[in-house]
Design a protein around this motif. Structure first.
Motif, PDB file in Angstrom:
ATOM      1  N   PRO A 192      38.026  34.230  44.729  1.00 17.50           N
ATOM      2  CA  PRO A 192      38.323  35.286  44.411  1.00 17.50           C
ATOM      3  C   PRO A 192      38.820  36.710  44.892  1.00 17.50           C
ATOM      4  O   PRO A 192      38.811  36.931  46.350  1.00 17.50           O
ATOM      5  N   THR A 193      39.061  38.210  44.201  1.00 18.98           N
ATOM      6  CA  THR A 193      39.108  38.850  45.334  1.00 18.98           C
ATOM      7  C   THR A 193      38.683  40.402  45.158  1.00 18.98           C
ATOM      8  O   THR A 193      38.322  39.900  44.310  1.00 18.98           O
ATOM      9  N   ARG A 232      46.295  40.157  42.991  1.00 16.65           N
ATOM     10  CA  ARG A 232      46.228  42.054  42.636  1.00 16.65           C
ATOM     11  C   ARG A 232      47.577  42.320  43.308  1.00 16.65           C
ATOM     12  O   ARG A 232      47.767  43.087  44.014  1.00 16.65           O
ATOM     13  N   VAL A 288      44.932  39.255  38.618  1.00 12.40           N
ATOM     14  CA  VAL A 288      43.582  40.028  39.064  1.00 12.40           C
ATOM     15  C   VAL A 288      44.082  41.140  38.917  1.00 12.40           C
ATOM     16  O   VAL A 288      43.985  42.052  40.022  1.00 12.40           O
ATOM     17  N   GLY A 345      42.215  44.195  38.269  1.00 11.84           N
ATOM     18  CA  GLY A 345      41.242  45.248  38.416  1.00 11.84           C
ATOM     19  C   GLY A 345      40.385  46.049  37.391  1.00 11.84           C
ATOM     20  O   GLY A 345      41.254  46.287  36.675  1.00 11.84           O
ATOM     21  N   HIS A 363      43.524  52.310  32.174  1.00 14.44           N
ATOM     22  CA  HIS A 363      43.034  51.095  32.807  1.00 14.44           C
ATOM     23  C   HIS A 363      44.960  50.246  31.959  1.00 14.44           C
ATOM     24  O   HIS A 363      44.896  49.202  32.466  1.00 14.44           O
ATOM     25  N   TYR A 404      48.389  47.229  33.079  1.00 19.09           N
ATOM     26  CA  TYR A 404      48.940  46.034  32.664  1.00 19.09           C
ATOM     27  C   TYR A 404      50.674  46.450  32.902  1.00 19.09           C
ATOM     28  O   TYR A 404      51.054  45.497  32.846  1.00 19.09           O
ATOM     29  N   GLY A 463      42.731  36.238  33.014  1.00 20.74           N
ATOM     30  CA  GLY A 463      41.125  36.785  33.025  1.00 20.74           C
ATOM     31  C   GLY A 463      41.620  38.408  32.916  1.00 20.74           C
ATOM     32  O   GLY A 463      42.256  39.091  33.646  1.00 20.74           O
ATOM     33  N   SER A 496      40.009  41.147  28.659  1.00 22.63           N
ATOM     34  CA  SER A 496      39.495  40.729  27.113  1.00 22.63           C
ATOM     35  C   SER A 496      40.210  41.622  26.739  1.00 22.63           C
ATOM     36  O   SER A 496      39.627  42.352  25.519  1.00 22.63           O
ATOM     37  N   SER A 497      40.557  42.573  27.471  1.00 22.30           N
ATOM     38  CA  SER A 497      41.374  44.183  27.105  1.00 22.30           C
ATOM     39  C   SER A 497      41.927  43.789  25.635  1.00 22.30           C
ATOM     40  O   SER A 497      42.655  42.942  26.005  1.00 22.30           O
ATOM     41  N   ALA A 499      45.135  43.122  28.392  1.00 23.01           N
ATOM     42  CA  ALA A 499      45.223  42.216  28.922  1.00 23.01           C
ATOM     43  C   ALA A 499      45.665  41.167  27.457  1.00 23.01           C
ATOM     44  O   ALA A 499      46.284  40.071  28.555  1.00 23.01           O
ATOM     45  N   TRP A 522      35.542  34.809  30.802  1.00 23.71           N
ATOM     46  CA  TRP A 522      34.652  34.043  31.145  1.00 23.71           C
ATOM     47  C   TRP A 522      33.770  33.477  29.579  1.00 23.71           C
ATOM     48  O   TRP A 522      33.980  32.996  28.721  1.00 23.71           O
ATOM     49  N   SER A 560      36.489  47.598  32.999  1.00 24.03           N
ATOM     50  CA  SER A 560      36.412  46.223  32.314  1.00 24.03           C
ATOM     51  C   SER A 560      36.154  45.803  30.793  1.00 24.03           C
ATOM     52  O   SER A 560      34.835  46.385  30.951  1.00 24.03           O
ATOM     53  N   VAL A 561      36.595  45.217  30.014  1.00 19.94           N
ATOM     54  CA  VAL A 561      36.307  45.357  28.986  1.00 19.94           C
ATOM     55  C   VAL A 561      35.397  43.946  28.436  1.00 19.94           C
ATOM     56  O   VAL A 561      34.265  43.813  28.174  1.00 19.94           O
ATOM     57  N   GLY A 562      36.613  43.366  29.847  1.00 21.41           N
ATOM     58  CA  GLY A 562      35.528  41.867  29.968  1.00 21.41           C
ATOM     59  C   GLY A 562      34.032  41.710  30.485  1.00 21.41           C
ATOM     60  O   GLY A 562      33.125  41.551  30.168  1.00 21.41           O
TER      61      GLY A 562
HETATM   62  C1  LIG Z   1      38.290  33.523  35.353  1.00 20.87           C
HETATM   63  C2  LIG Z   1      38.238  35.018  35.815  1.00 20.87           C
HETATM   64  C3  LIG Z   1      38.390  35.920  37.701  1.00 20.87           C
HETATM   65  C4  LIG Z   1      38.444  37.022  37.930  1.00 20.87           C
HETATM   66  N1  LIG Z   1      37.983  37.175  39.129  1.00 20.87           N
HETATM   67  C5  LIG Z   1      38.447  38.675  39.076  1.00 20.87           C
HETATM   68  C6  LIG Z   1      38.724  38.324  40.661  1.00 20.87           C
HETATM   69  O1  LIG Z   1      38.895  38.362  41.772  1.00 20.87           O
HETATM   70  N2  LIG Z   1      38.542  40.388  41.253  1.00 20.87           N
HETATM   71  C7  LIG Z   1      38.181  41.004  40.043  1.00 20.87           C
HETATM   72  O2  LIG Z   1      38.051  42.239  40.582  1.00 20.87           O
HETATM   73  N3  LIG Z   1      38.231  40.624  38.604  1.00 20.87           N
HETATM   74  C8  LIG Z   1      38.308  39.355  38.481  1.00 20.87           C
HETATM   75  N4  LIG Z   1      38.502  38.883  37.683  1.00 20.87           N
HETATM   76  C9  LIG Z   1      38.618  40.688  36.354  1.00 20.87           C
HETATM   77  C10 LIG Z   1      39.803  40.845  35.404  1.00 20.87           C
HETATM   78  O3  LIG Z   1      40.518  39.843  36.391  1.00 20.87           O
HETATM   79  C11 LIG Z   1      40.001  41.903  35.111  1.00 20.87           C
HETATM   80  O4  LIG Z   1      40.647  42.444  36.242  1.00 20.87           O
HETATM   81  C12 LIG Z   1      39.307  42.880  34.737  1.00 20.87           C
HETATM   82  O5  LIG Z   1      38.241  42.077  34.219  1.00 20.87           O
HETATM   83  C13 LIG Z   1      40.207  43.979  34.280  1.00 20.87           C
HETATM   84  O6  LIG Z   1      40.246  43.462  32.475  1.00 20.87           O
HETATM   85  P1  LIG Z   1      39.898  44.024  30.967  1.00 20.87           P
HETATM   86  O7  LIG Z   1      39.641  45.086  30.698  1.00 20.87           O
HETATM   87  O8  LIG Z   1      41.412  43.444  30.277  1.00 20.87           O
HETATM   88  O9  LIG Z   1      38.746  43.290  30.171  1.00 20.87           O
HETATM   89  C14 LIG Z   1      37.946  38.145  36.653  1.00 20.87           C
HETATM   90  C15 LIG Z   1      38.575  38.054  35.582  1.00 20.87           C
HETATM   91  C16 LIG Z   1      38.102  35.989  35.257  1.00 20.87           C
HETATM   92  C17 LIG Z   1      38.195  35.963  33.493  1.00 20.87           C
END
Ligand SMILES: Cc1cc2nc3c(=O)[nH]c(=O)nc-3n(C[C@H](O)[C@H](O)[C@H](O)COP(=O)(O)O)c2cc1C
Length: 388
Positions: free
Chosen positions: A54-55, A83, A112, A114, A129, A133, A181, A183-184, A187, A201, A272-274
């Protein structure tokens, strides 16, 4: 069960530290490169295909760590977080190409963007946000072209690269595969347009099915196809009861105050939506943690990102994995606390159930006779049992 292609199974390098109890210092293991080397060498031998690195500000630097670990491993691939914006696409292209070259083609990239404005601000990235992208799109235009052709030019809104050059091509042509990865809606759009593998996830099978359908539709609009992976923890024991006891033990030293602080921190620092979807699974409560059969959200009480585990006996967990496979999941990025011991448990208990091999390069230990362990005179060597 119908025959399905075996899963591609990766493990995780806990590059910000590891431990036996979440939310406690007891039996914790601070970040230690030599420990990460032990994990990498173990999983390389145990038959995992790769490791995710990861980062983030709390992690060791992903490219440096992967380079170090590649020197001590043979087949293991490195899914290295990248990143966009932390460095220029031209510099990242040099890092990626050199790492692919020194590891002899073992680099995979995890994009990633962020999910924390605060953390990104520390790296000099101040984009809202959705614009992250758009920025990533321009970044990968230059990055991909450099790796494939050795030169690139772009006068973009976010990225300017004038006569960018790359001296040495990566081993993998045209470039190492891109995983991603997020989820927005932005994304999902980005995934459909630019990546080879979408990672989710460990949400419930119903939620994962929905996301897969969305990403497939986004890719189809562009005449593309994307494959899918899932990021999950595993708590596998010989019986279901033992596995649930281990899950309880993992959070047995986690106080309500620590949970509240962690949840508050995620709300404050993450857009992050995820991440929001992961938190919604448990709502910060420890009394409703089995969010789908054998899918346990206890880890997300205190850990951001991957917050769920499949819990159960090898047969139970294999059946749950099959449900995800039937939805289109081909890759699993697994982990468990502590990561060295749990890597052994998952490979010894679960791999035989899901058609994955045991240790690579197994050395013969008999001439074919049946053997039992522990029958010898010098501390557990093998005893040959004639005729049994
Ligand atoms: C499998 C996986 C690994 C991820 N690894 C990292 C990571 O190493 N560092 C980080 O800052 N975010 C990580 N993320 C988060 C996403 O890359 C993304 O930056 C963040 O969730 C924003 O996304 P969203 O708002 O579109 O959901 C990871 C997500 C997934 C699904």
């Amino acid at each position: 069960m119908t025959a399905t292609k075996p899963l591609d199974f990766l493990w995780f390098i806990p590059s910000s530290g590891d431990g036996a109890y979440l939310g406690s210092d007891e039996l914790s293991r601070p970040s230690d490169p030599a420990y990460f080397r032990e994990i990498a060498q173990a999983v390389d031998r145990l038959g995992y295909s790769g490791v995710l690195i990861p980062t983030g500000v709390a992690c060791e630097e992903s490219f440096i760590l992967a380079t170090y670990l590649s020197a001590f491993t043979e087949k293991l691939k490195f899914l290295v977080a990248i990143r966009p914006g932390v460095a220029s696409p031209a510099y990242y292209a040099r890092l990626a190409s050199s790492l692919d070259r020194v590891s002899n083609g073992r680099l995979l990239l995890n994009i990633v963007v962020g999910g924390s404005a605060q953390e990104l601000g520390g790296d000099g990235i101040f984009l809202p946000h959705d614009e992250r992208y758009d920025h990533a799109e321009e970044f990968f235009q230059v990055f991909n072209q450099l790796l494939a052709e050795g030169h690139a030019n772009l006068d973009g809104r976010y990225i300017k690269a004038h006569n960018a050059q790359l001296g040495f091509p990566p081993v993998q042509a045209p470039r190492p595969p891109l995983y991603f990865g997020g989820s927005s809606d932005s994304a999902i759009d980005f995934a459909g347009a630019h990546v080879e593998k979408y990672l989710t996830w460990g949400e419930t099978p119903a939620q994962v099915g929905e996301k897969i359908a969305q990403v497939r539709a986004s890719a189809a609009k562009r005449g593309r196809e994307v494959s899918f992976g899932i990021r999950l923890h595993f708590i596998v024991r010989e019986t279901d009861d033992e596995a649930w006891e281990a899950a309880d033990r993992l959070i047995s030293k986690l106080s309500d105050e620590t949970i509240a602080k962690a949840q508050e921190g995620f709300l404050k620092n993450s857009d992050s939506v995820g991440q929001a979807r992961m938190q919604a699974l448990h709502g910060g409560r420890r009394d409703k943690l089995e969010v789908a059969p054998n899918l346990w959200a206890g880890i997300g009480l205190v850990r951001s990102g991957a917050g769920t585990a499949l819990v159960g006996s090898p047969k139970t967990v294999a059946a749950r994995l099959k449900e995800y496979q039937d939805l289109g999941i081909e890759t699993v990025i697994a982990s468990g606390y502590p990561h060295l011991e749990e890597a052994y448990r998952v490979s010894e208990l679960l791999f035989p159930e899901i058609g994955l091999g045991g240790p690579r390069n197994q050395i013969r230990s008999s001439f074919g006779e049946h053997q039992v362990f522990g029958g010898g005179g010098h501390g557990g060597n093998l005893r040959v049992v004639a005729g049994s």
